[in-house]
Design an enzyme around this catalytic site. Structure first.
Site, short mmCIF file in Angstrom:
data_model
loop_
_atom_site.label_atom_id
_atom_site.label_comp_id
_atom_site.label_asym_id
_atom_site.label_seq_id
_atom_site.Cartn_x
_atom_site.Cartn_y
_atom_site.Cartn_z
N ASP A 48 -23.76 24.20 -119.80
CA ASP A 48 -22.79 24.48 -118.75
C ASP A 48 -22.42 25.96 -118.77
O ASP A 48 -21.90 26.47 -119.76
CB ASP A 48 -21.53 23.64 -118.99
CG ASP A 48 -20.48 23.84 -117.91
OD1 ASP A 48 -20.44 23.01 -116.99
OD2 ASP A 48 -19.73 24.83 -117.97
N TYR A 53 -18.77 33.70 -115.97
CA TYR A 53 -18.87 33.88 -117.42
C TYR A 53 -19.70 35.12 -117.76
O TYR A 53 -19.64 35.62 -118.89
CB TYR A 53 -19.50 32.66 -118.12
CG TYR A 53 -18.79 31.35 -117.97
CD1 TYR A 53 -17.52 31.25 -117.39
CD2 TYR A 53 -19.39 30.16 -118.40
CE1 TYR A 53 -16.88 30.02 -117.25
CE2 TYR A 53 -18.75 28.94 -118.27
CZ TYR A 53 -17.50 28.87 -117.68
OH TYR A 53 -16.89 27.64 -117.55
N LYS A 78 -21.61 27.61 -111.71
CA LYS A 78 -20.48 27.47 -110.79
C LYS A 78 -20.34 28.70 -109.89
O LYS A 78 -20.61 29.83 -110.33
CB LYS A 78 -19.17 27.27 -111.58
CG LYS A 78 -19.30 26.26 -112.70
CD LYS A 78 -18.02 25.99 -113.45
CE LYS A 78 -18.30 25.16 -114.70
NZ LYS A 78 -18.72 25.95 -115.87
N HIS A 111 -15.95 26.57 -108.39
CA HIS A 111 -15.23 26.77 -109.66
C HIS A 111 -13.73 26.46 -109.57
O HIS A 111 -13.17 25.82 -110.45
CB HIS A 111 -15.46 28.21 -110.15
CG HIS A 111 -15.38 28.36 -111.64
ND1 HIS A 111 -16.16 29.22 -112.35
CD2 HIS A 111 -14.59 27.73 -112.55
CE1 HIS A 111 -15.86 29.13 -113.65
NE2 HIS A 111 -14.91 28.24 -113.79
#
Ligand code: A2P
Length: 280
Positions: A48, A53, A78, A111
C-alpha cells in the site's frame, strides 16, 4: 486466514491479500526499495502506497527487484488531494503508473474527501475518472479513503460503481463504528491505516497484558484484532524484524472476551485527523 496471501473478497469479486504492507512515512530510495523487497520475501503480497508518500518509485523498484511476478502482487496507490477532478485525476493516475513502473493498479483510492463548498461535485467528478479507468481495466478495484458515512452517501448518489474499499484510521480506541457499519451494510470493505496507531498503541498497559497472555507483541495483537473484526490491516515498518513479526499473526486467536475488551477501549491516541475538517 492462515497466510499473508489468503484473501478477502471485494464487492467486484476480486481477492485482496489479507494484510497489506504499509509504506506511509517510508522514505523513497533505498529504504523503500529494501523494505518492500524484504516484505515480499517475508510473504507479503499486498503493498500500500500513495502519490503523496513520495515513495512510489522506490516501492516500484522494490517490487521489480523482488523477482515475484507482478500479477501475484496486489498494489494500492492513492490520488492526492491537489489532483482531484476528472481530467486531473486521469493525469495523476498516469503519473503513479509511471512512478511505480507498472501497467495496471490493483486498487486506486481517493485519498481524502473534498470538504470545500463544491466538494460533493469534485468528489463525484473524481469518481467518474476512477470509474472510467476501472472500466478500461487499468485499475482492478476502485475505492476511497477517509470517507465518513455522509461522504459515502453523497458519493453513492451519483456513483455508477460502489466503492470496493474505504481505507480509514482504525486501531484500538479508534474504531469509527458508524463508518464501519455503513460500509459493511453497503458491501464496502474496510481497511485500517495506522493499525498500530503509528506506534502509539504499543505501550498501552491493557493491550500489553492481553498480548502477553497469547505470547505475542502488542503489534501482533493489534493486527490480529483488526483481522478478527474483518478489517484489513496495513502495518508499516522499515525494520526487517518487525516486518516479519507483523506477519506472524496466524498462530493464535483472540478470545471473544478479549475482543470485546479491546473493542470497548476508549480513545487513547491517534492521528487527530478529522476527515470533516481537513482542508488540505
Ligand atoms: P519502523 O517503521 O521504524 O519499524 P502504523 O502501521 O500504525 O502506522 O505504525 C507504524 C509505526 O510503528 C512505525 O513507526 C514503525 O516503525 C512502528 N512499528 C511497526 N511494527 C512494529 C513492531 N512490530 N514493533 C514495534 N514498532 C513497530
Amino acid at each position: 486466514m492462515n497466510l499473508l496471501s489468503d484473501t478477502f473478497v471485494l464487492n467486484n469479486g476480486s481477492g485482496i491479500p489479507c494484510i497489506g504492507f504499509g509504506t506511509w512515512q517510508t522514505p523513497d530510495g533505498q529504504t523503500a526499495v529494501n523494505s518492500v523487497k524484504y516484505a515480499i520475501e517475508a510473504g507479503y503480497r499486498h503493498i500500500d502506497t500513495a502519490a503523496i508518500y513520495g515513495n512510489e518509485k522506490g516501492v516500484g523498484q522494490g517490487i521489480r527487484e523482488s523477482g515475484i511476478d507482478r500479477r501475484e502482487l496486489f498494489i494500492t496507490t492513492k490520488l492526492w488531494n491537489t489532483d482531484r477532478g476528472y481530467e486531473t485525476a486521469l493525469k495523476a493516475f498516469d503519473t503513479s503508473l509511471k512512478n511505480l513502473g507498472v501497467d495496471y493498479i490493483d486498487l486506486y483510492l481517493i485519498h481524502w474527501p473534498d470538504n470545500h463548498s463544491n466538494g460533493a461535485k469534485v468528489n463525484a467528478d473524481t469518481w467518474r475518472a476512477f470509474e472510467k479507468l476501472y472500466k478500461e481495466g487499468a485499475i482492478k478495484a476502485i475505492g476511497v479513503s477517509n470517507f465518513l458515512e455522509h461522504h459515502l452517501r453523497t458519493l453513492l448518489d451519483s456513483a455508477e460503481i460502489v466503492p470496493a474499499i474505504d481505507q480509514i484510521e482504525f486501531h484500538p480506541g479508534q474504531m469509527q463504528p458508524e463508518t464501519v457499519l455503513f460500509c459493511k451494510s453497503n458491501g464496502i470493505f474496510v481497511q485500517a491505516w495506522s493499525p498500530l496507531g503509528t506506534g502509539r498503541m504499543l505501550n498501552n498497559p491493557e493491550l500489553t497484558k492481553i498480548a502477553q497472555k497469547y505470547g505475542k507483541s502488542v503489534a501482533q495483537l493489534c493486527i490480529r484484532w483488526a483481522l478478527q473484526n474483518n478489517v484489513l490491516p496495513l502495518p508499516k515498518s522499515v525494520t526487517p524484524s518487525r516486518i516479519k513479526e507483523n506477519a506472524n499473526v496466524f498462530d493464535f486467536e483472540i478470545s471473544d472476551a478479549d475482543m470485546q475488551t479491546i473493542n470497548s477501549m476508549p480513545y487513547f491516541g491517534g492521528s487527530g485527523l478529522n476527515p470533516d475538517t481537513i482542508m488540505f
